[in-house]
Design an enzyme around this catalytic site. Sequence first.
Site, PDB file in Angstrom:
ATOM      1  N   ALA A 153       1.935  66.770  -0.159  1.00 22.27           N
ATOM      2  CA  ALA A 153       0.949  66.064  -0.975  1.00 22.27           C
ATOM      3  C   ALA A 153       1.658  65.238  -2.036  1.00 22.27           C
ATOM      4  CB  ALA A 153       0.000  67.062  -1.627  1.00 22.27           C
TER       5      ALA A 153
ATOM      6  N   GLY B 251      -0.017  63.133 -13.303  1.00 21.49           N
ATOM      7  CA  GLY B 251      -1.222  63.706 -13.885  1.00 21.49           C
ATOM      8  C   GLY B 251      -2.452  63.618 -12.994  1.00 21.49           C
ATOM      9  N   PHE B 252      -2.267  63.851 -11.695  1.00 20.66           N
ATOM     10  CA  PHE B 252      -3.405  63.859 -10.751  1.00 20.66           C
ATOM     11  C   PHE B 252      -4.212  62.565 -10.818  1.00 20.66           C
ATOM     12  CE2 PHE B 252      -3.999  68.815 -10.652  1.00 20.66           C
ATOM     13  CZ  PHE B 252      -2.828  68.939  -9.934  1.00 20.66           C
TER      14      PHE B 252
ATOM     15  N   SER C 110       1.096  72.118 -10.606  1.00 18.78           N
ATOM     16  CA  SER C 110       1.582  70.868 -11.186  1.00 18.78           C
ATOM     17  C   SER C 110       1.866  71.081 -12.668  1.00 18.78           C
ATOM     18  CB  SER C 110       0.546  69.757 -11.021  1.00 18.78           C
ATOM     19  OG  SER C 110       0.908  68.631 -11.810  1.00 18.78           O
TER      20      SER C 110
END
EC number: 1.3.5.2
Length: 335
Positions: A59, A111-112, A172
């Site tokens: 991912a 940060g997504f 994360s």
Amino acid sequence: MYPLARRILFALDAEKAHHFTLDALNMVYKLGLIPVTGNRTKPVKLMGLDLPNPVGLAAGLDKNGEYIDALGALGFGFIEIGTVTPNPQPGNPQPRLFRVPEYQGIINRMGFNNHGIDAMIQNIEKSKFSGVLGINIGKNAVTPIENAADDYLICLEKAYAHASYITVNISSPNTKNLRALQGGDELSALLEALKNKQAQLASVHGKYVPLAVKIAPDLDEAQIEDIAHVVKSVEMDGIIATNTTIDKSSLGSHPLAGEQGGLSGLPVHEKSNRVLKLLADHIDGKLPIIGVGGIMEGRDAAEKIRLGATAVQVYSGLIYKGPALVKECLKALAQ
């Protein structure tokens, strides 16, 4: 070919080069210039899924599922997209992606950043990809950590019908307090809620979609043992080891060593393998492990399999070696 392309790409800002590369790959794919290869060189079963080979895409490369078909033509045994959150979010301020070529490393504090789960599903529905597709889910930055389960449950419910498997990203380092969810009680509560929802969704959709959890490399043995106990007790389907590290001591006095974010690539190799080995010892074969972190050449993939992984994933190695890394890993695993 790729070494020349890499020199050009590395002259660009890292994030701009990232998008340029994916757009170029997509264009070449749509022109029919990528020979689609199945690479059924070493079929393996993972979480009940039949993989044509055990080398997957981690991912982070395709956060929104915009490049599934093009990436699917590169010979991966499976592809994981995301991390995706319930609502769109911009992520952290730029610059937020840095190459450390002297160490074959990458630092990110993205940060997504993503377009949200609904946009991702639209992209999946437009895709022609028929292989194994994982969806990596997370929480929005504005969601309080005590309400994190709500975000994961939303993503799980919306992604369920479209995924071969779903990964719960709690590791994360770029979302505040996210790694606290790896703690025993917090982890148990979150995973139990997700497993309960999984059972409901399996009944509704008439299919079982496996659930994996992705953990950090910055864990001591006691923490790893606790995580192993939880994932076995709640009967998770798989575990991914590992995400990026916050420890940049391996970079020495490099100017980027002080940058905030997670470090991936060769510098995380040993830390990731340490967690993988300890995890395999404590899991005792009860569920499969996907090994990721520091795979820069074929023998690195083979090493992770020897340490207890059923399959592996690559990302940073692709940036430094190009798509040829997939074939190199498959060749090493076939020996």
